[in-house]
Design a protein around this motif. Structure first.
Motif, PDB file in Angstrom:
ATOM      1  N   VAL A   1      -4.779  -1.690   4.684  1.00 29.72           N
ATOM      2  CA  VAL A   1      -5.592  -2.432   3.738  1.00 29.72           C
ATOM      3  C   VAL A   1      -5.437  -3.914   4.062  1.00 29.72           C
ATOM      4  O   VAL A   1      -4.357  -4.358   4.467  1.00 29.72           O
TER       5      VAL A   1
ATOM      6  N   ILE B   1      -2.400   0.319  -4.671  1.00 32.72           N
ATOM      7  CA  ILE B   1      -2.629  -0.941  -3.958  1.00 32.72           C
ATOM      8  C   ILE B   1      -2.206  -2.099  -4.846  1.00 32.72           C
ATOM      9  O   ILE B   1      -2.601  -2.169  -6.007  1.00 32.72           O
TER      10      ILE B   1
ATOM     11  N   ILE C   1     -10.364  -1.184   3.551  1.00 28.15           N
ATOM     12  CA  ILE C   1      -9.422  -0.115   3.865  1.00 28.15           C
ATOM     13  C   ILE C   1      -9.836   0.512   5.186  1.00 28.15           C
ATOM     14  O   ILE C   1     -11.023   0.641   5.484  1.00 28.15           O
TER      15      ILE C   1
ATOM     16  N   LEU D   1       0.861  -1.182   0.000  1.00 25.08           N
ATOM     17  CA  LEU D   1       0.000   0.000   0.000  1.00 25.08           C
ATOM     18  C   LEU D   1       0.893   1.225   0.000  1.00 25.08           C
ATOM     19  O   LEU D   1       1.828   1.313   0.799  1.00 25.08           O
TER      20      LEU D   1
ATOM     21  N   LEU E   1      -4.432   6.249  -3.323  1.00 34.25           N
ATOM     22  CA  LEU E   1      -3.810   5.023  -2.835  1.00 34.25           C
ATOM     23  C   LEU E   1      -3.387   4.159  -4.021  1.00 34.25           C
ATOM     24  O   LEU E   1      -4.140   4.014  -4.984  1.00 34.25           O
TER      25      LEU E   1
END
Length: 124
Positions: A93, A49, A62, A31, A47
């Motif tokens: 996450v 991811i 999240i 993350l 973000l």
């Protein structure tokens, strides 16, 4: 016909057990907040991811610090709003794979929110 059905059933069971064998632990991943920046001048961030699992990622959750939001579809980028107030913000996450395994503990990333504009005092 019965032997073909038996072979197909056994093949499915072998496949399912091999998935279970390779995925008894939760998914892994990373993350980043604002591409790994240390500071943000706005509470609106992006973000990045990445998740990895031998089966497939079924969803993600999240959290602002430790309170996870509802499960949502996995996405590699997401717009997010940090909690109010300047200071260090930690997001987490956790991923959920097709077998229900989750990332434990959640993967975290931090950024310092600084929305206060600098002041300039002129002397003289």
């Amino acid at each position: 016909m019965k032997s073909i059905t038996t072979i197909l059933l056994l093949s499915c069971l072998i496949f399912a057990s091999s998935l279970w064998a390779v995925s008894v632990s939760g998914p892994t991943g990373t993350l980043q907040i604002n591409s790994g920046a240390s500071y943000a001048s706005s509470s609106d961030v992006i973000l990045t991811i990445k998740a990895d699992d031998p089966t497939s990622i079924a969803g993600m959750q999240i959290a602002n610090n430790t309170s996870y939001h509802d499960t949502e579809p996995y996405a590699e980028t997401k717009n997010w709003t940090l909690t109010a107030g300047d200071g260090l913000k930690t997001l987490r996450v956790r991923f959920i794979d097709l077998l229900g395994n989750t990332t434990t503990p959640g993967i975290s990333a931090s950024i310092t929110l600084d929305t206060t504009a600098p002041t300039l005092n002129l002397i003289g």
